[in-house]
Design an enzyme around this catalytic site. Structure first.
Site, PDB file in Angstrom:
ATOM      1  N   CYS A  39      13.640  10.983   6.768  1.00 35.39           N
ATOM      2  CA  CYS A  39      13.645  10.586   8.177  1.00 35.39           C
ATOM      3  C   CYS A  39      15.026  10.801   8.769  1.00 35.39           C
ATOM      4  O   CYS A  39      15.179  11.037   9.962  1.00 35.39           O
ATOM      5  CB  CYS A  39      13.234   9.136   8.315  1.00 35.39           C
ATOM      6  SG  CYS A  39      14.210   8.043   7.280  1.00 35.39           S
TER       7      CYS A  39
ATOM      8  N   GLU B 171       9.399  16.743  14.839  1.00 34.40           N
ATOM      9  CA  GLU B 171       9.840  16.552  13.460  1.00 34.40           C
ATOM     10  C   GLU B 171       9.142  17.570  12.561  1.00 34.40           C
ATOM     11  O   GLU B 171       7.915  17.643  12.545  1.00 34.40           O
ATOM     12  CB  GLU B 171       9.495  15.129  13.007  1.00 34.40           C
ATOM     13  CG  GLU B 171      10.046  14.789  11.652  1.00 34.40           C
ATOM     14  CD  GLU B 171       9.734  13.357  11.238  1.00 34.40           C
ATOM     15  OE1 GLU B 171       8.565  12.937  11.360  1.00 34.40           O
ATOM     16  OE2 GLU B 171      10.659  12.669  10.778  1.00 34.40           O
TER      17      GLU B 171
ATOM     18  N   GLU C  54       9.094   1.741  11.253  1.00 32.94           N
ATOM     19  CA  GLU C  54      10.168   2.743  11.242  1.00 32.94           C
ATOM     20  C   GLU C  54       9.501   4.104  11.110  1.00 32.94           C
ATOM     21  O   GLU C  54       8.781   4.347  10.139  1.00 32.94           O
ATOM     22  CB  GLU C  54      11.128   2.499  10.073  1.00 32.94           C
ATOM     23  CG  GLU C  54      12.158   1.428  10.350  1.00 32.94           C
ATOM     24  CD  GLU C  54      13.070   1.736  11.531  1.00 32.94           C
ATOM     25  OE1 GLU C  54      13.338   2.923  11.792  1.00 32.94           O
ATOM     26  OE2 GLU C  54      13.487   0.788  12.219  1.00 32.94           O
TER      27      GLU C  54
ATOM     28  N   LYS D   6       0.894  -1.180   0.000  1.00 29.91           N
ATOM     29  CA  LYS D   6       0.000   0.000   0.000  1.00 29.91           C
ATOM     30  C   LYS D   6       0.923   1.219   0.000  1.00 29.91           C
ATOM     31  O   LYS D   6       1.431   1.627   1.036  1.00 29.91           O
ATOM     32  CB  LYS D   6      -0.863  -0.034   1.270  1.00 29.91           C
ATOM     33  CG  LYS D   6      -2.186   0.688   1.193  1.00 29.91           C
ATOM     34  CD  LYS D   6      -2.170   2.133   0.771  1.00 29.91           C
ATOM     35  CE  LYS D   6      -1.879   3.145   1.841  1.00 29.91           C
ATOM     36  NZ  LYS D   6      -1.751   4.531   1.306  1.00 29.91           N
TER      37      LYS D   6
HETATM   38  P1  NAP Z   1       2.189   8.599   7.220  1.00 29.90           P
HETATM   39  O1  NAP Z   1       1.199   9.683   7.096  1.00 29.90           O
HETATM   40  O2  NAP Z   1       2.301   7.883   8.502  1.00 29.90           O
HETATM   41  O3  NAP Z   1       1.856   7.570   6.037  1.00 29.90           O
HETATM   42  C1  NAP Z   1       2.632   6.415   5.808  1.00 29.90           C
HETATM   43  C2  NAP Z   1       1.769   5.366   5.134  1.00 29.90           C
HETATM   44  O4  NAP Z   1       0.760   4.926   6.041  1.00 29.90           O
HETATM   45  C3  NAP Z   1       1.029   5.888   3.898  1.00 29.90           C
HETATM   46  O5  NAP Z   1       0.976   4.881   2.926  1.00 29.90           O
HETATM   47  C4  NAP Z   1      -0.350   6.179   4.467  1.00 29.90           C
HETATM   48  O6  NAP Z   1      -1.370   6.192   3.503  1.00 29.90           O
HETATM   49  C5  NAP Z   1      -0.513   5.009   5.409  1.00 29.90           C
HETATM   50  N1  NAP Z   1      -1.554   5.203   6.424  1.00 29.90           N
HETATM   51  C6  NAP Z   1      -2.055   6.365   6.920  1.00 29.90           C
HETATM   52  N2  NAP Z   1      -3.005   6.104   7.856  1.00 29.90           N
HETATM   53  C7  NAP Z   1      -3.105   4.762   7.954  1.00 29.90           C
HETATM   54  C8  NAP Z   1      -3.895   3.868   8.752  1.00 29.90           C
HETATM   55  N3  NAP Z   1      -4.784   4.320   9.626  1.00 29.90           N
HETATM   56  N4  NAP Z   1      -3.727   2.533   8.577  1.00 29.90           N
HETATM   57  C9  NAP Z   1      -2.821   2.053   7.710  1.00 29.90           C
HETATM   58  N5  NAP Z   1      -2.039   2.851   6.930  1.00 29.90           N
HETATM   59  C10 NAP Z   1      -2.168   4.178   7.058  1.00 29.90           C
HETATM   60  O7  NAP Z   1       3.676   9.123   6.860  1.00 29.90           O
HETATM   61  P2  NAP Z   1       4.139  10.006   5.631  1.00 29.90           P
HETATM   62  O8  NAP Z   1       3.659  11.396   5.829  1.00 29.90           O
HETATM   63  O9  NAP Z   1       3.786   9.301   4.353  1.00 29.90           O
HETATM   64  O10 NAP Z   1       5.731   9.939   5.771  1.00 29.90           O
HETATM   65  C11 NAP Z   1       6.485  10.813   6.541  1.00 29.90           C
HETATM   66  C12 NAP Z   1       6.906  10.152   7.843  1.00 29.90           C
HETATM   67  O11 NAP Z   1       7.614   8.955   7.559  1.00 29.90           O
HETATM   68  C13 NAP Z   1       7.875  11.000   8.657  1.00 29.90           C
HETATM   69  O12 NAP Z   1       7.515  10.947  10.009  1.00 29.90           O
HETATM   70  C14 NAP Z   1       9.221  10.309   8.435  1.00 29.90           C
HETATM   71  O13 NAP Z   1      10.163  10.504   9.470  1.00 29.90           O
HETATM   72  C15 NAP Z   1       8.793   8.892   8.353  1.00 29.90           C
HETATM   73  N6  NAP Z   1       9.820   8.088   7.705  1.00 29.90           N
HETATM   74  C16 NAP Z   1      10.560   7.256   8.487  1.00 29.90           C
HETATM   75  C17 NAP Z   1      11.580   6.500   7.925  1.00 29.90           C
HETATM   76  C18 NAP Z   1      12.413   5.583   8.767  1.00 29.90           C
HETATM   77  O14 NAP Z   1      13.029   4.676   8.226  1.00 29.90           O
HETATM   78  N7  NAP Z   1      12.462   5.767  10.075  1.00 29.90           N
HETATM   79  C19 NAP Z   1      11.829   6.588   6.538  1.00 29.90           C
HETATM   80  C20 NAP Z   1      11.048   7.453   5.775  1.00 29.90           C
HETATM   81  C21 NAP Z   1      10.032   8.191   6.369  1.00 29.90           C
HETATM   82  P3  NAP Z   1      -1.829   7.592   2.825  1.00 29.90           P
HETATM   83  O15 NAP Z   1      -0.670   8.049   2.017  1.00 29.90           O
HETATM   84  O16 NAP Z   1      -2.993   7.205   2.010  1.00 29.90           O
HETATM   85  O17 NAP Z   1      -2.139   8.533   3.951  1.00 29.90           O
END
Ligand code: NAP
Length: 492
Positions: free
Chosen positions: A283, A384, A249, A174
């Protein structure tokens, strides 16, 4: 402009509600890069059932043969690398050079796990019993959900997919709603490489509807998630309730620690690359510079000069250093934090504004920003931001630098700048981060080297390298008694 569909059972299938949403270029909002399904839970179920049907045969496929699929994928990715990089830039916004780097990293990951097909090793362990051969086997888990963010839309899906399928699992990916086309190209490539139907499935749609449905289906045996803490924590709870394996992560607030003997040119380069590369939307981005007082003025002066020279623009333009925020929401978040920093009393050195002149009118561009005199309790030192904003914290000495560096909930990575190896080792021992760089920027990672964070950044096992195998397999222990006659087993 391509209209994507879900990739289920080796076929492109329209979503059950026939609804598609635009994928907008953040550097030029007048360009619709693609349209992607806004699927429903019913589509998720269809994808899970395809993964479930494909699992027995894929599990039974010898691991080296599973690896051969990945070698074919590696070659196809190499052949399509330019297209992958360009799509990545058009839908995520990072510069073409950064996109090419991300694609190369993904190719390296595929190559590494292709080889792991020949190295899914177990152990032999001496038993306390005579005539007993004790060994371990790595087995796949079953159908898995992979839920990924928008900021590395090629590398992160690949660094989950490749180990998952090398280990014999089948998957439903997804991808983030903001970057669907990169995932579409990944599906094209697996399809062109004759991946058996159902081994790799992709379902598009909102995380809340499609993602949630993936976790609650009884056939799903695990989830590997990268994204925000807010979503990851929910998924961890749901996984615990359903008794499935979960790896999350999440966010970071990564420091660069600059001691008084640091090579300041090197440290400045590192801060610029770490804080403003990929528009700070990593990240691993450097979000805090923790600088010993005696060198802080000089560091800030060098940094300011470098940051003012950065060119902000469309990532397709070769002169661009810093691309846009990924969408209006992310831009608003960044601008909001800039306001918070000013309200908290931090000193704005440069930047702070949205760019709205003719060249930037159609994109989500914000000036690269530096705050000085940030204190550890300020929100811009704790939360963040995920944008091109660096908070500089001045500290009296190395001990206070360590305290400040650890005084956040996150623990992904940290960089140390010093020329004294003894001070470097002492900080390495005490910094609370999963990845530490000495005299190199916080960003980056290699295919064969484990990746992930401590504290609120990461739960579950590490990704990448051989460590990832632990998450994507179950360990089975076998006791084989070759005594050949009846015997009582006295082990507890
Ligand atoms: P996000 O809003 O948490 O979304 C991540 C994924 O989860 C997307 O595919 C999102 O779908 C999905 N999602 C959202 N709500 C959900 C739910 N209730 N159930 C299941 N899946 C759900 O994060 P983002 O804004 O895409 O990414 C930025 C974040 O990722 C930052 O905090 C960054 O630090 C973190 N990150 C961490 C790493 C690491 O390795 N530590 C690497 C890269 C990024 P939708 O797109 O449809 O909302």
């Amino acid at each position: 402009m391509r209209t994507l569909n879900n990739f289920i059972d080796g076929q492109w299938r329209p979503p059950s509600n026939a609804t598609h949403l635009p994928d907008i270029n953040p550097a030029d909002t007048e360009e619709i890069v693609a349209k992607a399904p806004s699927s429903t839970a019913a589509d998720s179920v269809m994808a899970i059932e395809a993964a479930e049907r494909a699992y027995p045969a894929w599990r039974a496929t010898p691991a080296p043969k599973r690896g051969q699929l990945l070698y074919r994928v590696q070659r196809r990715m190499e052949a399509r690398r330019r297209e992958l990089a360009e799509v990545l830039t058009r839908e995520e916004g990072k510069t073409l050079v950064e996109s090419a780097g991300e694609v190369q990293r993904a190719i390296n990951v595929v190559e590494f796990y292709a080889g792991e097909g020949r190295r899914l090793l177990g152990e032999t362990i001496p038993s306390e019993l005579p005539n007993n051969f004790c060994y371990t086997i790595r087995e796949p888990i079953g159908p898995l959900a992979l839920i990924t963010p928008w900021n590395f839309p090629v590398a992160i899906p690949i660094w989950k997919l490749a180990p998952a399928i090398a280990c014999g699992n089948t998957v439903v990916l997804k991808p983030a709603s903001l970057t669907p086309l990169s995932a579409g190209l990944i599906a094209d490539i697996f399809s062109e490489c004759d991946a058996p139907p159902g081994v790799v499935n992709i379902v598009y749609g909102s995380g809340r509807e499609v993602g949630q449905a993936l976790l609650t289906h009884s056939a799903m045996k695990g989830v590997s998630f990268t994204g925000s803490n807010e979503v990851g924590t929910k998924l961890y709870n749901t996984s615990a309730a359903n008794g499935i394996k979960c790896q999350c992560e999440m966010g970071g607030k990564n420091p660069i620690v600059i001691l008084d003997d640091a090579d300041l040119d090197l440290a400045t380069n590192s801060a610029v690359q770490g804080a403003y590369g990929s528009t700070g939307q990593r990240c691993t981005a450097t979000s805090r510079a923790i600088v010993v007082d005696s060198v802080a003025d000089q560091f800030i002066a060098q940094l300011e000069a470098r940051v003012k020279a950065l060119v902000v623009g469309n990532g397709l333009d070769p002169v661009t250093d810093v691309g846009p925020s990924v969408d209006q929401t992310q831009l608003d978040t960044v601008l909001n934090y800039i306001g918070v920093g000013q309200d908290e009393g931090a000193r704005l050195i440069t930047g702070g504004l949205r760019l709205t002149d003719d060249a930037h009118r159609c994109g989500y561009f914000v000036q690269p920003t530096i705050f000085d005199r940030v204190t550890p309790n300020m929100r811009i030192a704790q939360e963040e931001i995920f944008g091109p904003v660096l908070s500089v914290l001045r500290v009296p000495d190395a001990a206070s630098a360590l305290l400040a560096a650890n005084a956040v909930r996150y623990g992904l990575c940290a960089a140390i700048y010093t020329q004294d190896v003894s001070r470097a080792f002492k900080l390495v021992d005490q910094l609370e981060a999963g990845i530490i760089h000495v005299n190199s920027p916080t960003v980056g990672g290699e295919a064969h080297i484990p990746f992930g964070g401590m504290k609120a950044t990461g739960v579950g096992l590490r990704e990448m390298g051989r460590e990832a195998i632990s998450f994507f397999t179950e360990l089975k222990v076998v006791y084989l008694d070759y005594t050949g006659s009846a015997r009582t087993n006295n082990l507890y």
